[in-house]
Design an enzyme around this catalytic site. Structure first.
Site, PDB file in Angstrom:
ATOM      1  N   CYS A   1      -9.038  -3.778  -2.763  1.00 27.10           N
ATOM      2  CA  CYS A   1      -7.902  -3.261  -3.473  1.00 27.10           C
ATOM      3  C   CYS A   1      -7.104  -2.989  -2.228  1.00 27.10           C
ATOM      4  CB  CYS A   1      -8.265  -2.247  -4.507  1.00 27.10           C
ATOM      5  SG  CYS A   1      -6.554  -1.604  -5.079  1.00 27.10           S
ATOM      6  N   HIS A  46       1.866   4.329  -2.974  1.00 20.40           N
ATOM      7  CA  HIS A  46       1.980   5.820  -2.717  1.00 20.40           C
ATOM      8  C   HIS A  46       3.112   6.297  -3.126  1.00 20.40           C
ATOM      9  CE1 HIS A  46      -1.959   6.397  -0.564  1.00 20.40           C
ATOM     10  NE2 HIS A  46      -1.469   5.768   0.662  1.00 20.40           N
ATOM     11  N   CYS A 100      -5.566  -0.062 -10.375  1.00 15.58           N
ATOM     12  CA  CYS A 100      -4.378   0.182  -9.717  1.00 15.58           C
ATOM     13  C   CYS A 100      -3.152  -0.552 -10.330  1.00 15.58           C
ATOM     14  CB  CYS A 100      -4.529   0.253  -8.160  1.00 15.58           C
ATOM     15  SG  CYS A 100      -5.599   1.238  -7.467  1.00 15.58           S
ATOM     16  N   CYS A 147      -6.396  -3.804  -7.201  1.00 12.52           N
ATOM     17  CA  CYS A 147      -7.435  -3.921  -8.388  1.00 12.52           C
ATOM     18  C   CYS A 147      -6.915  -3.494  -9.957  1.00 12.52           C
ATOM     19  CB  CYS A 147      -8.573  -2.871  -8.102  1.00 12.52           C
ATOM     20  SG  CYS A 147      -8.141  -1.368  -8.653  1.00 12.52           S
ATOM     21  N   HIS A 197      -5.620   6.741  -2.816  1.00 15.48           N
ATOM     22  CA  HIS A 197      -6.500   5.708  -2.351  1.00 15.48           C
ATOM     23  C   HIS A 197      -7.466   5.308  -3.186  1.00 15.48           C
ATOM     24  CE1 HIS A 197      -5.215   6.609   2.046  1.00 15.48           C
ATOM     25  NE2 HIS A 197      -4.374   5.833   1.710  1.00 15.48           N
ATOM     26  N   CYS A 198      -7.959   4.015  -3.076  1.00 15.37           N
ATOM     27  CA  CYS A 198      -8.895   3.512  -4.109  1.00 15.37           C
ATOM     28  C   CYS A 198     -10.112   3.217  -3.464  1.00 15.37           C
ATOM     29  CB  CYS A 198      -8.151   2.312  -4.673  1.00 15.37           C
ATOM     30  SG  CYS A 198      -8.973   1.378  -5.712  1.00 15.37           S
ATOM     31  N   HIS A 215       0.742  -1.109  -0.022  1.00 14.25           N
ATOM     32  CA  HIS A 215      -0.095   0.001   0.134  1.00 14.25           C
ATOM     33  C   HIS A 215       0.793   1.265   0.026  1.00 14.25           C
ATOM     34  CE1 HIS A 215      -3.582   2.486   1.171  1.00 14.25           C
ATOM     35  NE2 HIS A 215      -2.641   3.123   1.795  1.00 14.25           N
ATOM     36  N   GLU A 216       1.827   1.193   0.800  1.00 17.39           N
ATOM     37  CA  GLU A 216       2.831   2.434   0.963  1.00 17.39           C
ATOM     38  C   GLU A 216       3.525   2.623  -0.080  1.00 17.39           C
ATOM     39  OE1 GLU A 216       1.818   4.452   3.165  1.00 17.39           O
ATOM     40  OE2 GLU A 216       0.799   3.151   4.774  1.00 17.39           O
TER      41      GLU A 216
HETATM   42 ZN   LIG Z   1      -2.803   5.317   2.210  1.00 16.05          ZN
HETATM   43 ZN   LIG Z   2      -7.291  -0.175  -6.538  1.00 15.82          ZN
END
Ligand SMILES: [Zn+2]
Ligand SMILES: [Zn+2]
Length: 196
Positions: free
Chosen positions: A156, A144, A178, A175, A150-151, A140-141
């Site tokens: 996701c 970024h 992304c 997803c 953010h999704c 996740h990071e």
């Molecule tokens: Zn975040």
């Molecule tokens: Zn996504």
């Protein structure tokens, strides 16, 4: 006469930096997921000390922005991005705590094991479950760091998730939208660094 083969383009490498006592296994899991999911090679660097200035003595937590600033000042010019692994409690103002932190398109992300080592009811998850959580937060990071926002898709990894039980329900995957954005970001970087 044949043209010489072009030298391979330098591939962007991600540094994984364990801080102090942070688990070596967790650092390896982050490196493996960064290369497996993002197609970016990752080096695990030797452990470093947590800068004392990052400790907020009132909250007894570590300020994520101060840590990111300190890591950005480290000599990491050879690396495309850096992911720091810590086992202390992180915060950003307005939040009680965060599992990780990264600026949009920034160079440095943080991942903390601290809150990932218990369920919401206080019970202990298995070691495998903790490592899966670490992988999810790191991806996740890293998303970024590759300029992803953010999704909206709850299934996701870029969906914002502030609670470990919900994190466990999120599949270890991005997803389609992304995934495309990640590929585009990586290609953009490689083109910018392709040289003449
Ligand atoms: Zn975040
Ligand atoms: Zn996504």
């Amino acid at each position: 006469m044949k043209a010489l083969p072009r030298p391979p383009r330098p591939r962007p490498v991600v540094a994984v930096i364990p801080f102090e006592e942070a688990s070596t296994t967790a650092a390896k899991v982050i490196a493996a997921h960064v290369s497996g999911y993002l197609d970016l090679p990752a080096d695990i660097l030797p452990p470093v000390d947590i800068p004392f200035a990052a400790l907020d003595e009132t909250r007894l937590q570590y300020n994520a922005a101060t840590l990111i600033g300190a890591i950005e000042a480290m000599p990491l010019a050879d690396y495309f991005r850096a992911i720091a692994l810590l086992d202390v409690d992180l915060f950003i103002p307005l939040f009680t705590h965060v599992f990780g932190e990264a600026r949009q398109n920034g160079r440095v992300a943080l991942v903390s094991l601290f809150r990932l080592q218990a369920h919401m009811d206080g019970s202990s998850p298995s070691a495998d479950r903790i490592l899966e959580r670490v992988a999810k937060i790191a991806l996740h990071e890293a998303g970024h760091l590759l300029n992803l926002l953010h999704c909206d898709d709850e299934r996701c990894l870029m969906h914002f998730c502030g609670d470990v039980d919900r994190l466990d329900q999120t599949p270890l995957n991005f997803c389609r939208h992304c995934r495309t954005a990640l590929r585009r970001a990586r290609r953009g970087y490689e083109t910018a660094n392709a040289g003449p």
